[in-house]
Design a protein around this motif. Sequence first.
Motif, mmCIF file in Angstrom:
data_model
loop_
_atom_site.group_PDB
_atom_site.id
_atom_site.type_symbol
_atom_site.label_atom_id
_atom_site.label_comp_id
_atom_site.label_asym_id
_atom_site.label_seq_id
_atom_site.Cartn_x
_atom_site.Cartn_y
_atom_site.Cartn_z
ATOM 1 N N ALA A 256 0.852 -1.181 -0.033
ATOM 2 C CA ALA A 256 -0.135 0.037 -0.123
ATOM 3 C C ALA A 256 0.800 1.191 0.038
ATOM 4 C CB ALA A 256 -0.838 0.059 1.086
ATOM 5 N N TRP A 257 0.647 2.036 -0.873
ATOM 6 C CA TRP A 257 1.232 3.449 -0.938
ATOM 7 C C TRP A 257 -0.031 4.555 -0.844
ATOM 8 C CZ3 TRP A 257 6.137 4.460 -3.917
ATOM 9 C CH2 TRP A 257 6.536 3.610 -4.555
ATOM 10 N N GLU B 132 -2.624 8.829 4.817
ATOM 11 C CA GLU B 132 -2.966 8.260 6.221
ATOM 12 C C GLU B 132 -4.094 7.482 5.823
ATOM 13 O OE1 GLU B 132 -3.674 9.266 10.862
ATOM 14 O OE2 GLU B 132 -3.164 10.918 9.231
ATOM 15 N N THR C 291 -5.398 5.849 3.257
ATOM 16 C CA THR C 291 -5.430 4.767 2.690
ATOM 17 C C THR C 291 -4.708 3.664 3.454
ATOM 18 O OG1 THR C 291 -4.896 5.751 0.637
ATOM 19 C CG2 THR C 291 -4.045 3.770 0.660
ATOM 20 N N ILE C 292 -3.712 3.881 4.199
ATOM 21 C CA ILE C 292 -2.888 2.991 5.151
ATOM 22 C C ILE C 292 -3.899 2.366 6.402
ATOM 23 C CG2 ILE C 292 -0.845 2.584 6.545
ATOM 24 C CD1 ILE C 292 -0.236 3.070 3.640
ATOM 25 N N LYS D 226 -5.240 -1.482 6.695
ATOM 26 C CA LYS D 226 -4.751 -2.179 7.911
ATOM 27 C C LYS D 226 -6.078 -2.966 8.606
ATOM 28 C CE LYS D 226 -0.901 0.615 9.759
ATOM 29 N NZ LYS D 226 -0.579 1.577 11.165
ATOM 30 N N LEU E 175 0.939 -6.683 5.432
ATOM 31 C CA LEU E 175 1.002 -5.275 4.817
ATOM 32 C C LEU E 175 2.469 -4.802 4.567
ATOM 33 C CD1 LEU E 175 -0.292 -2.423 4.038
ATOM 34 C CD2 LEU E 175 -0.014 -1.895 6.642
ATOM 35 N N ALA F 225 3.972 -1.353 3.443
ATOM 36 C CA ALA F 225 3.393 -0.031 3.727
ATOM 37 C C ALA F 225 4.458 0.878 3.001
ATOM 38 C CB ALA F 225 3.002 0.448 4.963
ATOM 39 N N ASP G 218 4.503 4.273 3.459
ATOM 40 C CA ASP G 218 3.718 5.287 4.508
ATOM 41 C C ASP G 218 3.903 6.732 3.785
ATOM 42 O OD1 ASP G 218 3.013 3.082 5.980
ATOM 43 O OD2 ASP G 218 4.680 3.948 7.489
#
Length: 465
Positions: free
Chosen positions: A240-241, A244, A246-247, A251, A260, A262, A264
């Motif tokens: 995941a790129w 906040e 999106t992350i 999760k 994951l 990430a 970040d």
Amino acid sequence: MNANVIARTAVPVCHVIKGRTVAGIELEYGSPNARFATPALNLDDLVWSRREPGPAFDVPLSEIMDVLVQTGERLTRDPDGLLAEALEFSARTSPLPRDVLERSYASLGRIFNRPSMQFQVDQELGGADVLDGWREVTGAPSGRTHRTRAFPPRLIHVIAGNAPGVAAVSMLRGALTKGVHLLKLPSNDLFSATAILRAMSAVAPDHPVSRSFSAAYWRGGDANVEGLLFRPQFFDKLVAWGGESTIKSAKQYIGPGFELVAFDPKTSISLIGREAFESEAVLADVAERAAADATIMNQQACASSRVQFVEGDVQQVDRYCALLQARLGVERATASACGNPLPGELRDEIDGLRDMQPHYRVWGGYEGKGLVIRSEEPVDFHPDGRVVNVVPVKSLTEAVHQANVATQTVGVYPPSRKTELRDALASAGAQRVVELGKAIAFEVGISHDGFHPLQRFVRWVNDEG
């Protein structure tokens, strides 16, 4: 709304499913001014069965590199007009200006070069043998001999859309690790990934590496899609790129068997020593370097410098700020001469500072050509849209403490001072220390956001004893 009306008002976005281009305008998304239409999703088509190996699991890495090199060459020539088409559509939906997109697409093919690929594999995995088979491990304290393999993964990639190169690098890493990969297209870059995959299918029709990739769009956070796809029975990891939100959304699906990886959300800063004031010529050069770092992808890239700490008194720093603001409006390979006008809420924040001299001083306007704010401490809002916050400091060691775990890149001038600062910056959380003006010179094969992506992508499997 019927299909004819959609076709006239929404940009068509194709999907690529296991090497096959899928067209359609059954689903419509986007704001009223940036509508786009996609084919309907068939979730069964977006997964690969675990009952059989992925298409490229046992393909020699040298053969995969051959396909990638040919893909890069085809992207550079663009005989089918795939990148030209992607450019035309992206210009209607992307927040980036057309000239920045043109230069970004023109350079995509260069990412797929063999020396770079070989460097990545050698640096991150120790060589191709661990991808092509089982590497023997000797010298264990037990006296036993083991074998280990970097086994091809099954990955979902939620990629960022702030630069077309993100899609290219994601596919390059995915192909090198031989796995199967589903790429979720970002709404701000709907065409780069599919253009690259279509070029790959053109140079290697029905090749295992072409059949190892799919790219499709769905609305981020759609539980009807992600609740079914983000599962360990289909995929090993979620790459995941993004921001906040999106992350955090990603999760919620992470659990046993589904990890994951990430990239970040990050920001970047600059540390400029008193050596910048040795002469007017040196100061002008430093301002040019700092402006180049601040305007990467019109300041949309994580590596773009937003806050700059300068060793000097207020009079010296004000001279620097004026030079910096003048250089922010220069056209560069990754920046247009003028970006978008600043949004109203950011203008309101800055307007409030203009009346607070001498504690604050502002250079530039709101039209998108660049604006600099000098303040005694970093401002309490996010500089964006070619806005740079400059903070005078007595010593760069004082500024080190402004770095944290969200700091990706730190540009340092002069480069000789990196040595005295790098350990403290790493301790504070920074992940990358570069010479000022070199923030864009990202080298694949060394760590990215604090880890080696190829190592994280693969599944390490042992045959012990």
